[in-house]
Structures are given as structure tokens and as C-alpha cells.
Scaffold this motif. Structure first.
Motif, mmCIF file in Angstrom:
data_model
loop_
_atom_site.group_PDB
_atom_site.id
_atom_site.type_symbol
_atom_site.label_atom_id
_atom_site.label_comp_id
_atom_site.label_asym_id
_atom_site.label_seq_id
_atom_site.Cartn_x
_atom_site.Cartn_y
_atom_site.Cartn_z
ATOM 1 N N GLN A 250 0.173 -0.333 -8.063
ATOM 2 C CA GLN A 250 0.792 -1.619 -7.739
ATOM 3 C C GLN A 250 0.220 -2.186 -6.444
ATOM 4 O O GLN A 250 -0.040 -3.388 -6.331
ATOM 5 N N LYS A 251 0.016 -1.308 -5.454
ATOM 6 C CA LYS A 251 -0.574 -1.750 -4.187
ATOM 7 C C LYS A 251 -1.992 -2.268 -4.415
ATOM 8 O O LYS A 251 -2.405 -3.284 -3.849
ATOM 9 N N GLN A 252 -2.755 -1.561 -5.243
ATOM 10 C CA GLN A 252 -4.125 -1.960 -5.517
ATOM 11 C C GLN A 252 -4.191 -3.313 -6.232
ATOM 12 O O GLN A 252 -5.134 -4.076 -6.050
ATOM 13 N N LEU A 253 -3.189 -3.588 -7.072
ATOM 14 C CA LEU A 253 -3.151 -4.873 -7.761
ATOM 15 C C LEU A 253 -3.034 -6.034 -6.777
ATOM 16 O O LEU A 253 -3.595 -7.111 -6.993
ATOM 17 N N PHE A 254 -2.283 -5.821 -5.691
ATOM 18 C CA PHE A 254 -2.117 -6.879 -4.688
ATOM 19 C C PHE A 254 -3.253 -6.900 -3.677
ATOM 20 O O PHE A 254 -3.654 -7.958 -3.199
ATOM 21 N N GLY A 255 -3.782 -5.729 -3.316
ATOM 22 C CA GLY A 255 -4.774 -5.665 -2.254
ATOM 23 C C GLY A 255 -4.090 -5.447 -0.918
ATOM 24 O O GLY A 255 -2.897 -5.736 -0.752
ATOM 25 N N LYS A 256 -4.844 -4.932 0.058
ATOM 26 C CA LYS A 256 -4.236 -4.528 1.327
ATOM 27 C C LYS A 256 -3.662 -5.710 2.112
ATOM 28 O O LYS A 256 -2.631 -5.574 2.790
ATOM 29 N N GLU A 257 -4.292 -6.883 2.034
ATOM 30 C CA GLU A 257 -3.769 -8.031 2.790
ATOM 31 C C GLU A 257 -2.453 -8.532 2.200
ATOM 32 O O GLU A 257 -1.483 -8.790 2.929
ATOM 33 N N ALA A 258 -2.404 -8.673 0.883
ATOM 34 C CA ALA A 258 -1.199 -9.201 0.241
ATOM 35 C C ALA A 258 -0.047 -8.210 0.286
ATOM 36 O O ALA A 258 1.111 -8.611 0.447
ATOM 37 N N PHE A 259 -0.359 -6.919 0.173
ATOM 38 C CA PHE A 259 0.735 -5.946 0.131
ATOM 39 C C PHE A 259 1.528 -5.925 1.433
ATOM 40 O O PHE A 259 2.706 -5.576 1.438
ATOM 41 N N GLN A 295 17.303 -9.003 -11.513
ATOM 42 C CA GLN A 295 16.746 -8.239 -12.627
ATOM 43 C C GLN A 295 15.952 -7.048 -12.097
ATOM 44 O O GLN A 295 15.376 -7.096 -11.007
ATOM 45 N N VAL A 296 15.929 -5.972 -12.890
ATOM 46 C CA VAL A 296 15.210 -4.760 -12.507
ATOM 47 C C VAL A 296 14.023 -4.575 -13.450
ATOM 48 O O VAL A 296 14.162 -4.641 -14.676
ATOM 49 N N PHE A 297 12.851 -4.324 -12.869
ATOM 50 C CA PHE A 297 11.635 -4.106 -13.649
ATOM 51 C C PHE A 297 11.032 -2.779 -13.203
ATOM 52 O O PHE A 297 10.650 -2.625 -12.038
ATOM 53 N N ARG A 298 10.963 -1.822 -14.120
ATOM 54 C CA ARG A 298 10.452 -0.490 -13.790
ATOM 55 C C ARG A 298 8.986 -0.358 -14.180
ATOM 56 O O ARG A 298 8.561 -0.861 -15.204
ATOM 57 N N GLY A 299 8.247 0.349 -13.347
ATOM 58 C CA GLY A 299 6.843 0.592 -13.628
ATOM 59 C C GLY A 299 5.933 -0.426 -12.972
ATOM 60 O O GLY A 299 6.385 -1.433 -12.421
ATOM 61 N N THR A 300 4.628 -0.160 -13.028
ATOM 62 C CA THR A 300 3.640 -1.065 -12.444
ATOM 63 C C THR A 300 3.647 -2.397 -13.191
ATOM 64 O O THR A 300 3.593 -2.423 -14.417
ATOM 65 N N GLN A 301 3.699 -3.496 -12.445
ATOM 66 C CA GLN A 301 3.755 -4.832 -13.036
ATOM 67 C C GLN A 301 2.501 -5.618 -12.680
ATOM 68 O O GLN A 301 2.055 -5.619 -11.536
ATOM 69 N N LEU A 302 1.927 -6.277 -13.665
ATOM 70 C CA LEU A 302 0.790 -7.147 -13.407
ATOM 71 C C LEU A 302 1.239 -8.353 -12.582
ATOM 72 O O LEU A 302 2.375 -8.827 -12.739
ATOM 73 N N PRO A 303 0.386 -8.874 -11.708
ATOM 74 C CA PRO A 303 0.754 -10.065 -10.931
ATOM 75 C C PRO A 303 1.217 -11.219 -11.815
ATOM 76 O O PRO A 303 2.137 -11.951 -11.453
#
Length: 325
Positions: A250-259, A295-303
Motif C-alpha cells: 500500500q505504501k509503495q502504491l502511494f510512493g514515499k512523498e504521498a504516504f 466504511q471499512v475496506f480490508r486489504g491493499t487498495q488501488l488508488p
């Protein structure tokens, strides 16, 4: 006077042995299925929790653990129950008055045991290959099930005196080929790249070290940063742990700046700026978990998914997708 032939012990006890192994496998897969359907976490042991070993959970949450929308463990449970039925059925069904029918019943159940045991062993072998080469982690539940399957096939082969030797070669070969082709077909979509893949996310191959875990290696685009700021502005929260591979994805999906813009809550006591009590209060049972607009969303989510559920209306030109295995 002819001497009665002695029956080898393995021939007398093979069915009960196969039945016991199949029952053990059914219990294991039933536990995994119930835990999965209830949204809980499988127990990987106290030491695993302390060291951050996440093999069990990461494997059971991977795309390989779901087939046709159903937990793979559920299909495994049904397979083990079938083996229990085939092995123990002739021991409980009384056909003493019809020896011909009883022999046919025993012969057919042995053939079903041979086919079932072979299919389970081949399928488990493929999963062990995936575990070692794709997921690159340990899953004691998966390994145990593979061992059970191997023993089921072995005891089925040596557990009786086959009248036609060709059966124990011809049937396993045919079943193995069908199983392998079917397995490759089922997992074709998982092994291949996703339809919308652009840039695969680097997958960690080292153990996470507290308190930060793996370092984020992706850089953020304008869309990721805008989405992260939007999520924080509307009060969205992400719960995770430093040792969770899916949290890292999930962190990698956002990138270090966005996370850095995400309202992230660390649930592990050994993590940086951790707040385990907040995770307990929120009822977090798996990582990562998103809380967005109630709402609750479990697991890695795409942007893209996070943008849709949060009402984000900015740029959708996101750089990264899920890892391509």
C-alpha cells in the motif's frame, strides 16, 4: 491342508490411516476457511508475532488463496471430506450379504482414493512451487496440507494389493495431467500481468526490521499526492503494521512523498509512533485496513478504488498498480 495367506498389516489398516490423515486435513482447512470467512487472522504462533513473521497471513491473503471467488481452503476442506468418505465408507457400509457388490464398492472407492490423492498431491506440489518461487515465504498450514496430500497418495498406492498394476500408473498419470492443466488455467490470470498494469511495484525479499520495516522505494506522482491529501482532509485513516507485506504494498502504491500525507496508524507495539489501542478500539482484525466515510475496506487498495470510495475528483493519472508476480 493349505495354509491361509497372511494379510500384510498395511492392507488391513490403510483405510483407517487414510481416514485419520484426511480428517486432520479437514480440520486444518476448516479452521482456515472459517477464519477467512469471518474476517479474522490465522494464528502463526507467539514467536511469529514477536518477530514479525507474516508468511501465513500473506500467503492466505494472496491471489493464489482464492479460486472462483471462494477461499482455496474451502475447496481443500471439500477434498479432504471426500477422502474421508471414500476411505471410511466401506468400513461402515454393511454389504456382507452381497460379496460381489461389496467388492465392487471397495474397488471403486480405492480408484476414487487414488484419483483424489493424486490430484491433491499434484495441486499441493504446484502450490509449494508458488510458495517457494513467487511468494517466497513460509506458510506452515500450506506445508502441512501438502504433506497430508502426499501421504494420502502414498498410502492409497501401497495400501492394497492392486489386481491390475497398470492402474497405479495409468490413473495417476491421467489425473496428474488433468490436474496440472486445470491448475495452470485457474491461475493463468494471477501469474500473468494485470489488465491495467503500468509499473509493477517492487516486492520486498528481506525481513522487515522494526520500527520502520521496509523502506518505501517508489516516488509519488502528482495524482498520488493529491489523493493522499484528500483522504486525510476527509478524515480517512489507514491501519497497518511495519511487518505487514500488504501494508508495504500500500505504501509503495502511494510512493514515499504521498504516504507522508496519509493518516497512518501503526498497530504494532514495535512500530514507529505506534498506537495499538487505537487499532483495538477500531476493531482492526487485518492489515492494512482503511476507514473511509464510515466504511471499512480490508486489504491493499488501488488508488483508483480509494479515489472512488472517497469522492476524490482530482487527477487519476496514478503511477503504480498491484505487484505483478
Amino acid at each position: 491342508m493349505s495354509r491361509r495367506r497372511s494379510i500384510p498389516w498395511i492392507y488391513r489398516w490403510s483405510r483407517p490411516i487414510i481416514g485419520v490423515i484426511a480428517v486432520a486435513g479437514a480440520i486444518l482447512t476448516a479452521y482456515l476457511t472459517i477464519t477467512k470467512l469471518m474476517g479474522g487472522e490465522v494464528s502463526c504462533g507467539v514467536e511469529a508475532a514477536k518477530t514479525g513473521a507474516t508468511g501465513c497471513k500473506s500467503v492466505l491473503d494472496s491471489p493464489y488463496a482464492t479460486v472462483f471467488g471462494l477461499p482455496l481452503s474451502l475447496l481443500g476442506f471439500l477434498a479432504y471430506i471426500s477422502m474421508v468418505t471414500f476411505s471410511l465408507g466401506p468400513l461402515f457400509v454393511k454389504l456382507d450379504n452381497n460379496k460381489r457388490l461389496r467388492k465392487q464398492f471397495e474397488d471403486w472407492t480405492w480408484l476414487l482414493l487414488l484419483a483424489g490423492g493424486t490430484s491433491m498431491a499434484i495441486f499441493s506440489g504446484y502450490l509449494m512451487y508458488i510458495l517457494a518461487t513467487k511468494l517466497q515465504t513460509l506458510c506452515y498450514y500450506c506445508i502441512s496440507s501438502a504433506i497430508f496430500s502426499l501421504f494420502l497418495m502414498g498410502f492409497t498406492i501401497i495400501g492394497r494389493e492392486w489386481e491390475e498394476t497398470g492402474q497405479i500408473f495409468f490413473i495417476p498419470i491421467i489425473v496428474a495431467m488433468i490436474t496440472l492443466v486445470g491448475t495452470l488455467g485457474v491461475y493463468a490470470g494471477v501469474n500473468g500481468p494485470t489488465a491495467d498494469s503500468r509499473t509493477p511495484i517492487p516486492v520486498p525479499n528481506t525481513q522487515p526490521q522494526p520500527p520502520n520495516g521496509w523502506n518505501i522505494t517508489t516516488t509519488s506522482g502528482g495524482a498520488e499526492i493529491a489523493l493522499a491529501k484528500h483522504l486525510t482532509a476527509i478524515g480517512a485513516k489507514e491501519y497497518g503494521t511495519f511487518w505487514c507485506p500488504h501494508c508495504f504494498e500500500q505504501k509503495q502504491l502511494f510512493g514515499k512523498e504521498a504516504f507522508k500525507e496519509i493518516d497512518y496508524i501503526e498497530c504494532s507495539p514495535n512500530g514507529k509512533n505506534s498506537d495499538p489501542q487505537a487499532c483495538v478500539t477500531a476493531g482492526i482484525k487485518s492489515y492494512p485496513t482503511w476507514e473511509i466515510k464510515g466504511q471499512v475496506f480490508r486489504g491493499t487498495q488501488l488508488p483508483k478504488k480509494l479515489a472512488e470510495v472517497s469522492g476524490y475528483e482530482g487527477s487519476m493519472d496514478f503511477k503504480y498498480t498491484m505487484p505483478v508476480h
